[in-house]
Design a protein around this motif. Structure first.
Motif, PDB file in Angstrom:
ATOM      1  N   ALA A 125       0.957  -1.239  -0.113  1.00  0.00           N
ATOM      2  CA  ALA A 125       0.040  -0.007  -0.103  1.00  0.00           C
ATOM      3  C   ALA A 125       0.936   1.197   0.023  1.00  0.00           C
ATOM      4  CB  ALA A 125      -0.928  -0.108   1.363  1.00  0.00           C
ATOM      5  N   TYR A 126       0.447   2.281  -0.716  1.00  0.00           N
ATOM      6  CA  TYR A 126       0.912   3.721  -0.791  1.00  0.00           C
ATOM      7  C   TYR A 126       0.239   4.661  -0.552  1.00  0.00           C
ATOM      8  CZ  TYR A 126       4.807   0.896  -3.028  1.00  0.00           C
ATOM      9  OH  TYR A 126       5.948   0.057  -3.270  1.00  0.00           O
ATOM     10  N   PRO A 127       0.380   5.539   0.579  1.00  0.00           N
ATOM     11  CA  PRO A 127       1.537   5.457   1.552  1.00  0.00           C
ATOM     12  C   PRO A 127       1.042   4.528   2.465  1.00  0.00           C
ATOM     13  CG  PRO A 127       0.184   7.331   2.028  1.00  0.00           C
ATOM     14  CD  PRO A 127      -0.265   6.601   0.727  1.00  0.00           C
ATOM     15  N   GLY A 128       2.060   3.860   3.288  1.00  0.00           N
ATOM     16  CA  GLY A 128       1.641   2.756   4.259  1.00  0.00           C
ATOM     17  C   GLY A 128       2.869   3.028   5.290  1.00  0.00           C
ATOM     18  N   ARG A 129       2.459   2.491   6.559  1.00  0.00           N
ATOM     19  CA  ARG A 129       3.439   2.587   7.741  1.00  0.00           C
ATOM     20  C   ARG A 129       3.039   1.290   8.502  1.00  0.00           C
ATOM     21  NH1 ARG A 129       3.715   3.969  12.882  1.00  0.00           N
ATOM     22  NH2 ARG A 129       5.733   4.920  13.636  1.00  0.00           N
ATOM     23  N   SER A 130       3.982   0.752   9.260  1.00  0.00           N
ATOM     24  CA  SER A 130       3.685  -0.219  10.092  1.00  0.00           C
ATOM     25  C   SER A 130       4.960  -0.502  11.043  1.00  0.00           C
ATOM     26  CB  SER A 130       3.821  -1.698   9.579  1.00  0.00           C
ATOM     27  OG  SER A 130       3.597  -2.834  10.299  1.00  0.00           O
ATOM     28  N   THR A 131       4.887  -0.692  12.136  1.00  0.00           N
ATOM     29  CA  THR A 131       5.843  -0.997  13.173  1.00  0.00           C
ATOM     30  C   THR A 131       6.258  -2.155  13.300  1.00  0.00           C
ATOM     31  OG1 THR A 131       4.442  -0.823  15.059  1.00  0.00           O
ATOM     32  CG2 THR A 131       5.473   1.280  14.639  1.00  0.00           C
ATOM     33  N   ASP A 132       5.414  -3.216  12.793  1.00  0.00           N
ATOM     34  CA  ASP A 132       5.745  -4.849  12.799  1.00  0.00           C
ATOM     35  C   ASP A 132       5.866  -5.174  11.353  1.00  0.00           C
ATOM     36  OD1 ASP A 132       5.590  -7.278  12.624  1.00  0.00           O
ATOM     37  OD2 ASP A 132       3.547  -7.581  13.706  1.00  0.00           O
ATOM     38  N   LEU A 133       7.185  -5.368  10.854  1.00  0.00           N
ATOM     39  CA  LEU A 133       7.699  -5.921   9.614  1.00  0.00           C
ATOM     40  C   LEU A 133       6.944  -7.070   8.945  1.00  0.00           C
ATOM     41  CD1 LEU A 133      11.540  -5.346   9.481  1.00  0.00           C
ATOM     42  CD2 LEU A 133       9.781  -3.720   9.191  1.00  0.00           C
ATOM     43  N   THR A 134       6.205  -8.110  10.009  1.00  0.00           N
ATOM     44  CA  THR A 134       5.517  -9.187   9.517  1.00  0.00           C
ATOM     45  C   THR A 134       4.182  -8.694   9.203  1.00  0.00           C
ATOM     46  OG1 THR A 134       4.791  -9.758  11.697  1.00  0.00           O
ATOM     47  CG2 THR A 134       7.056 -10.585  10.925  1.00  0.00           C
ATOM     48  N   ARG A 135       3.838  -7.570   9.420  1.00  0.00           N
ATOM     49  CA  ARG A 135       2.421  -7.034   8.943  1.00  0.00           C
ATOM     50  C   ARG A 135       2.391  -5.655   8.458  1.00  0.00           C
ATOM     51  NH1 ARG A 135      -1.667  -9.459  10.769  1.00  0.00           N
ATOM     52  NH2 ARG A 135      -2.887  -7.695  11.077  1.00  0.00           N
ATOM     53  N   PHE A 136       2.807  -5.558   7.086  1.00  0.00           N
ATOM     54  CA  PHE A 136       2.711  -4.196   6.333  1.00  0.00           C
ATOM     55  C   PHE A 136       1.591  -4.308   5.385  1.00  0.00           C
ATOM     56  CE2 PHE A 136       3.751  -0.877   3.605  1.00  0.00           C
ATOM     57  CZ  PHE A 136       4.497  -0.036   4.291  1.00  0.00           C
ATOM     58  N   PRO A 137       0.879  -3.019   5.405  1.00  0.00           N
ATOM     59  CA  PRO A 137      -0.624  -3.062   4.620  1.00  0.00           C
ATOM     60  C   PRO A 137      -0.190  -3.308   3.161  1.00  0.00           C
ATOM     61  CG  PRO A 137      -0.353  -1.114   6.094  1.00  0.00           C
ATOM     62  CD  PRO A 137       1.164  -1.938   6.178  1.00  0.00           C
ATOM     63  N   ALA A 138      -1.114  -3.937   2.617  1.00  0.00           N
ATOM     64  CA  ALA A 138      -1.093  -4.721   1.301  1.00  0.00           C
ATOM     65  C   ALA A 138      -1.876  -3.714   0.510  1.00  0.00           C
ATOM     66  CB  ALA A 138      -1.463  -5.943   1.056  1.00  0.00           C
ATOM     67  N   ALA A 139      -1.522  -3.526  -1.011  1.00  0.00           N
ATOM     68  CA  ALA A 139      -2.327  -2.817  -1.879  1.00  0.00           C
ATOM     69  C   ALA A 139      -3.810  -3.289  -1.826  1.00  0.00           C
ATOM     70  CB  ALA A 139      -1.573  -2.869  -3.279  1.00  0.00           C
ATOM     71  N   GLY A 140      -4.107  -4.301  -1.734  1.00  0.00           N
ATOM     72  CA  GLY A 140      -5.499  -4.624  -1.938  1.00  0.00           C
ATOM     73  C   GLY A 140      -6.369  -5.114  -0.825  1.00  0.00           C
ATOM     74  N   GLY A 141      -5.577  -4.583   0.320  1.00  0.00           N
ATOM     75  CA  GLY A 141      -6.228  -4.949   1.748  1.00  0.00           C
ATOM     76  C   GLY A 141      -5.460  -6.232   2.224  1.00  0.00           C
ATOM     77  N   GLY A 142      -5.542  -6.335   3.526  1.00  0.00           N
ATOM     78  CA  GLY A 142      -4.845  -7.400   4.151  1.00  0.00           C
ATOM     79  C   GLY A 142      -3.350  -6.919   4.508  1.00  0.00           C
ATOM     80  N   MET A 143      -2.355  -8.073   4.835  1.00  0.00           N
ATOM     81  CA  MET A 143      -1.045  -7.693   5.052  1.00  0.00           C
ATOM     82  C   MET A 143      -0.049  -8.380   4.351  1.00  0.00           C
ATOM     83  SD  MET A 143      -1.296  -5.548   7.667  1.00  0.00           S
ATOM     84  CE  MET A 143      -2.630  -4.749   8.648  1.00  0.00           C
ATOM     85  N   VAL A 144       1.187  -7.899   4.313  1.00  0.00           N
ATOM     86  CA  VAL A 144       2.300  -8.670   3.663  1.00  0.00           C
ATOM     87  C   VAL A 144       3.376  -8.723   4.682  1.00  0.00           C
ATOM     88  CG1 VAL A 144       4.175  -8.149   1.788  1.00  0.00           C
ATOM     89  CG2 VAL A 144       1.799  -7.254   1.316  1.00  0.00           C
ATOM     90  N   ASP A 145       4.123  -9.603   4.605  1.00  0.00           N
ATOM     91  CA  ASP A 145       5.317 -10.054   5.594  1.00  0.00           C
ATOM     92  C   ASP A 145       6.397  -9.636   4.868  1.00  0.00           C
ATOM     93  OD1 ASP A 145       7.241 -11.099   7.453  1.00  0.00           O
ATOM     94  OD2 ASP A 145       6.244 -13.037   7.331  1.00  0.00           O
ATOM     95  N   LEU A 146       7.221  -8.440   5.502  1.00  0.00           N
ATOM     96  CA  LEU A 146       8.414  -8.150   4.659  1.00  0.00           C
ATOM     97  C   LEU A 146       9.614  -8.715   5.182  1.00  0.00           C
ATOM     98  CD1 LEU A 146       7.927  -4.174   5.271  1.00  0.00           C
ATOM     99  CD2 LEU A 146       7.443  -5.571   3.132  1.00  0.00           C
TER     100      LEU A 146
END
Length: 360
Positions: free
Chosen positions: A181-202
């Motif tokens: 997702a752009y823009p996006g922010r997370s303090t947990d690298l395993t749960r970053f906002p995805a473009a289509g909703g949900g989370m991505v594990d960085l």
């Protein structure tokens, strides 16, 4: 006459291209560690829209980082687009190295480079010194920069890092095809906002393809920052280390088939750029000198330049064989000239590493 400048120490071999300023190859025992784009050295390179893209390979110093919107110059600055001249070569105590100087000043500053290999260290040591700065009172006095090493990776390869306070994507994506997702922010690298909703594990390289992404990781602490990638196909662990007091961000460029135009042609996939530096992510030079999302995380986003300033940028790339059962890096320690990696399952991998490198 060969265009590249080479140094060797034991199984380590390095080739530097002084015409455009990149480490064209770093290999150990004949195995290339750094990535070279498939079009480099072919007629397809003529389709690239910059010197950087035409020669996209290895590692280079970008200064200023990204597209310059403040001072005249090519993308990623003269440091990655123009000639470096050889000052000297040196050899001794099992090590070999060379010192170079950039022909162009950058914002009035002189830039020198020291590259070193040691025969019993599977490590590329690289130090830059940036001295001086603008003399005019009205000239901008802040410089962004970043290293730009690129490696090949496989879907699901583990990506571990030193502690981060946050991960952020810029206001807009690099390309229409993107995973985050752009823009996006997370303090947990395993749960970053995805473009289509949900989370991505960085902490894992994406298992799908057909996207281009860019995310900035902000260091939580001052000290030795690091990124470690456990690569399944190569059966190794690539560790990129930095002085986080000078390089408070690590930008991950996930180039995974998201560019369908020449010379990329949808074929540039499975590539990870690990870009350590001081900048406002992809927001540009001008943004880095003012209020920006990265600065609001509490870290500097540009080096202060002035006639009497001197900045030393220490960076290293280490490569270790992956022990059987090693399931990804949990922690990293440097002591008694050893780099020690502890896995998630408690097993260890280690190699020689100069303990005082980041404290000289």
């Amino acid at each position: 006459m060969e265009r590249w400048l080479r140094i060797q120490a034991g199984p380590a071999d390095l080739a530097f291209d002084p015409e455009v300023g990149n480490i064209r190859r770093f290999s150990l025992g004949g195995h290339d560690i750094l990535h070279t784009a498939h079009w480099v050295g072919t007629p397809s390179a003529q389709a690239a829209d910059s010197v950087i893209d035409a020669h996209l390979a290895g590692d280079f110093l970008a200064a200023p980082f990204g597209t310059s919107d403040l001072v005249p110059g090519p993308p990623h600055g003269w440091s990655a687009n123009s000639r470096w001249h050889l000052i000297s070569r040196y050899q001794g105590a099992g090590c070999a190295g060379m010192k170079l100087m950039l022909d162009h000043d950058i914002m009035g500053a002189r830039v020198t480079k020291d590259i070193r290999l040691c025969e019993d260290h599977p490590v590329l040591y690289q130090t830059h010194v940036i001295e001086g700065g603008p003399h005019e009172a009205t000239a901008p006095g802040g410089l962004t920069f970043a290293h730009h090493p690129m490696i090949r990776v496989s879907p699901g390869d583990a990506i571990a890092t030193s502690p981060k306070r946050a991960a952020l994507t810029p206001e807009a994506p690099l390309e229409p095809a993107h995973l985050l997702a752009y823009p996006g922010r997370s303090t947990d690298l395993t749960r970053f906002p995805a473009a289509g909703g949900g989370m991505v594990d960085l902490t894992q390289y994406p298992r799908g393809s057909g996207h281009e992404d860019f995310v900035t990781l902000v260091e939580a602490e001052v000290g030795i920052g690091w990124t470690a990638v456990t690569r399944a196909a190569q059966n190794d662990i690539v560790v990129v280390l930095k002085d986080s007091a000078v390089m408070p961000v690590t930008m991950l460029w996930i180039s995974n088939g998201g560019r369908d135009y020449a010379p990329w042609d949808g074929r540039h996939d499975g590539v990870l750029g690990i870009e350590d530096g001081c900048t406002a992510g992809a927001e540009g030079h001008k943004a880095a000198l003012g209020d920006n999302a990265i600065a609001r995380e509490g870290v500097p986003t540009a080096l202060v330049l002035a006639p009497e300033t001197r900045h030393t940028l220490r960076h290293a790339i280490a490569v270790l064989p992956r022990p059987e059962g090693f399931d990804g890096v949990k922690s990293l320690t440097i002591r008694e000239n050893r780099l020690i990696l502890t896995a998630i399952n408690g097993s260890e991998a280690e190699s020689r590493f100069e303990s005082g490198y980041f404290s000289i």
